[in-house]
Design a protein around this motif. Structure first.
Motif: not given
Length: 496
Positions: A393-394, A402-403, A406-409
């Motif tokens: 959700l964050g 940025v999303a 983070v998703v790839d990370l």
């Protein structure tokens, strides 16, 4: 008009729209096959009255305004744009079906129409060459509905034989327990007890320090001597001394992994994602044989199937000249809400993601199954699913770049996605025609190479394998290995 023309898209659904990109489309793909051809008009009526009419999202398009997303009615909605009648290329066997599905998985649906498509493909001779059968191929953007509810929707098109009601999707495959997830309300009650359990476990580790140190060195060195792997391996080796039902210990362990687990090791299937995908599948595996093995170990069908997957991926790595690794991570979706017999009008996503550690290279079948069962228990007795859901959700409210980062990370901590869904235990029919089999393929994210979907139906188990075509060019090779390993496990307790 009466209907709301625009509906705010919840954060849990926005994330999947964020994740959609050309080299990894966030589409759930499912396949139903028949030994004969269903009546086209009856199929059309079933889709219209049981799927499209009751659920407005199938008539809406996603619209973004700034950082807000909405479902907006498609004023030009036409069912014929989404429900297509076609024919497989001759001779219409498994090879042609797999090639067709592979091609479709790489094609983005028009974003000015509702993001779903269903095709009735005649001319299929994949299971009974003497008779002409058919396939129904569904593709749905993940932001519209999660995999469990999509399966329930597909089954909603079906009628069961006799008076037997269709079972809810997502029930546990084992006879005990209340499913994979614990309840949030049980969190505070056992904190003190769990804390004592952690202290007791770590005290016990000092008594057996030489053995603990040996195991720690093995865990750190085996995955490739990467120093980046040391922190999570230390935490996991220490947590292994604590009872696997200790919620606090398991939650600390999983949160540490979420934050500090490094990128998946470089192996033969590693690399950057590509647009082209390929699929294969296995069907007709004997569910009763798997249940015998699961019962003997007091575990689930999913655990036994994961053991077969573990053996197969170990063999695949060995066959491609990779040094053996002790384990890999898989991204596993889990439902956070039970699915009732009646689906709500607004579907959406009600799932979270966990990082599952799948052991590799364990030759002893008992040890392998027990290791996987313990790994799954640590998730079951933790708040990892809840922590990860809050994280999702964050991510959904962050700006697009940025999303994506983070998703790839998170995705690149794993080699792929795996899901397991139990379906109907008896024959069902669509438009009066018996369904011979059902399976699915999950989308990939980041630089993942695999998507594996396990589905049971009418006493059999099917496994759909999707791969990045450049990283794993022959998914049929993996499918064959899984089938061989399954046969080994299935015959293991044959005489019991």
């Amino acid at each position: 008009m009466g209907e709301t023309a625009r509906v705010r898209i919840p954060l849990r659904d926005q994330l999947w729209l964020h994740m959609d990109r050309p080299d990894n489309l966030m589409y759930i793909t499912s396949l139903v096959w028949f030994a004969e051809i269903p009546d086209w008009d009856a199929v059309t009526q079933a889709v219209a009255t049981r799927m499209v009419d009751p659920h407005p999202v199938f008539r809406r398009v996603p619209v973004r305004e700034g950082r807000r997303w909405y479902w907006e009615d498609d004023l030009d909605f036409d069912l014929s744009h989404h429900l297509i009648r076609g024919r497989l290329p001759a001779p219409g066997g498994r090879a042609e079906a797999e090639e067709y599905v592979s091609e479709q998985m790489s094609i983005q649906l028009p974003d000015d129409r509702p993001l779903w498509r269903a095709e009735l493909l005649e001319g299929y001779h994949g299971h009974e060459a003497e008779r002409e059968g058919a396939l129904v191929l569904f593709r749905v953007q993940h932001g519209m509905v999660d995999g469990v509810r999509l399966t329930q929707l597909v089954l909603g098109l079906c009628d069961s034989d006799g008076d037997t009601a269709l079972p809810p999707v997502g029930r546990p495959l084992s006879t005990g327990g209340g499913g994979f997830l614990g309840t949030v309300g049980s969190a505070g009650v056992g904190v003190v007890r769990d804390s004592f359990g952690i202290a007791r476990g770590l005290l016990g580790a000092t008594v057996t320090f030489p053995w603990t140190l040996t195991r720690l060195v093995r865990d750190v060195v085996a995955p490739g001597r990467g120093l980046t792997r040391v922190p999570t391996r230390v935490v996991e080796s220490l947590a292994d001394n604590v009872d696997p039902t200790n919620r606090v210990s398991n939650t600390y362990r999983s949160t540490f992994r979420l934050l500090f687990e490094p990128r998946s090791p470089e192996l033969s299937w590693s690399g950057h994602a590509h647009v082209r995908k390929k699929v294969s599948w296995i069907s007709g595996l004997d569910l009763a044989a798997i249940k015998r093995v699961a019962t003997a170990h007091g575990t689930t069908v999913t655990t036994v199937m994961l053991a077969a997957v573990s053996r197969a991926l170990t063999e695949y790595l060995d066959a491609h000249g990779d040094r053996r690794v002790s384990d890999i991570n898989l991204m596993v979706p889990m439902s956070i809400e039970p699915v009732g017999e009646e689906l709500p009008e607004e579907l959406g996503n009600h799932l979270t993601i966990i990082l599952m550690r799948l052991p590799l290279g364990i030759d002893d079948a008992d040890e392998l199954i027990d290791a996987i069962a313990t790994s799954m228990s640590r998730v079951r007795y933790s708040f990892e699913p809840h922590v990860n859901f809050a994280t999702m959700l964050g991510v959904a409210v962050t700006p697009g770049p940025v999303a994506h980062a983070v998703v790839d990370l998170l995705a690149n901590k794993t080699v792929g996605q795996l899901t397991s869904v139990p379906g109907p235990v008896s024959t069902v029919r669509i438009a009066g025609t018996p369904v011979e089999g059902i399976l699915g393929w999950v989308p990939m994210s980041g630089d993942q190479a695999f998507g594996i979907c396990i589905f049971s139906y009418n006493g059999t188990v099917s496994v759909g394998i999707a791969t990045d075509a450049e990283l794993v060019p022959e998914p049929g090779e993996v499918a064959g290995m899984i089938e061989d390993k399954f046969a080994t496990f299935a015959g293991w307790h044959e005489g019991d």
